[in-house]
Design a protein around this motif. Sequence first.
Motif, short mmCIF file in Angstrom:
data_model
loop_
_atom_site.label_atom_id
_atom_site.label_comp_id
_atom_site.label_asym_id
_atom_site.label_seq_id
_atom_site.Cartn_x
_atom_site.Cartn_y
_atom_site.Cartn_z
N LEU A 76 0.85 -1.18 0.00
CA LEU A 76 0.00 0.00 0.00
C LEU A 76 0.89 1.24 0.00
CD1 LEU A 76 -2.40 -1.24 2.81
CD2 LEU A 76 -2.76 -1.40 0.36
N ASP A 77 0.81 2.05 -1.04
CA ASP A 77 1.60 3.27 -1.13
C ASP A 77 1.06 4.31 -0.15
OD1 ASP A 77 3.29 2.32 -3.08
OD2 ASP A 77 2.04 3.03 -4.72
N GLY A 78 1.91 5.23 0.23
CA GLY A 78 1.50 6.31 1.12
C GLY A 78 0.58 7.28 0.40
N LYS A 79 -0.34 7.88 1.14
CA LYS A 79 -1.27 8.84 0.56
C LYS A 79 -0.65 10.24 0.60
CE LYS A 79 -5.40 6.43 2.09
NZ LYS A 79 -6.64 6.54 2.86
N SER A 80 -0.99 11.06 -0.40
CA SER A 80 -0.54 12.45 -0.41
C SER A 80 -1.36 13.26 0.59
CB SER A 80 -0.69 13.06 -1.80
OG SER A 80 0.15 12.40 -2.70
N ARG A 81 -0.69 14.08 1.38
CA ARG A 81 -1.35 14.90 2.39
C ARG A 81 -0.80 16.32 2.30
NH1 ARG A 81 -5.43 11.94 3.08
NH2 ARG A 81 -5.30 10.19 4.46
N ARG A 82 -1.66 17.30 2.59
CA ARG A 82 -1.26 18.70 2.62
C ARG A 82 -1.56 19.29 3.98
NH1 ARG A 82 -3.16 22.62 -1.97
NH2 ARG A 82 -2.61 23.93 -0.21
N ARG A 83 -0.67 20.15 4.40
CA ARG A 83 -0.91 20.96 5.60
C ARG A 83 -0.45 22.37 5.25
NH1 ARG A 83 -0.54 19.51 11.70
NH2 ARG A 83 -0.73 21.60 12.56
N GLY A 84 -1.39 23.19 4.89
CA GLY A 84 -1.05 24.53 4.41
C GLY A 84 -0.41 24.43 3.04
N ASN A 85 0.76 25.00 2.90
CA ASN A 85 1.47 24.99 1.62
C ASN A 85 2.42 23.81 1.51
OD1 ASN A 85 1.86 26.09 -0.89
ND2 ASN A 85 3.53 27.43 -0.24
N THR A 86 2.59 23.05 2.57
CA THR A 86 3.52 21.93 2.59
C THR A 86 2.82 20.66 2.12
OG1 THR A 86 4.61 22.94 4.48
CG2 THR A 86 5.11 20.63 4.04
N VAL A 87 3.45 19.93 1.19
CA VAL A 87 2.90 18.69 0.66
C VAL A 87 3.82 17.55 1.08
CG1 VAL A 87 2.24 17.44 -1.41
CG2 VAL A 87 1.91 19.91 -1.29
N GLY A 88 3.24 16.44 1.51
CA GLY A 88 4.02 15.27 1.90
C GLY A 88 3.24 14.00 1.65
#
Length: 99
Positions: free
Chosen positions: A62-74
Amino acid sequence: MADLKYYDVILKPVITERSMEGMGEKKYTFYVHTDATKGQIKEAVEKMFAGAKVARVNTMNLDGKSRRRGNTVGKTAKRKKAIVQLTADSADIEIFQGL
């Protein structure tokens, strides 16, 4: 590849509606170490749970999901899930009994 001991392979059980339905057919679902092979997973289940005899192991990455917190993407961490099919004469896994 990492030198994994049998107690490092299984991280935790997966408790969902779908995994609970599979328990009637002696299918148990676990999150496992991302470097673990099917042979290592089979060995770990048979050593950790007395009386369990594994017939088949199916795995999925299972690949990691894309998440955003403000302008930072991880991304969240990737995981590996294993569905373990026990033989008909095998003992049930006890950690799932009260659920």
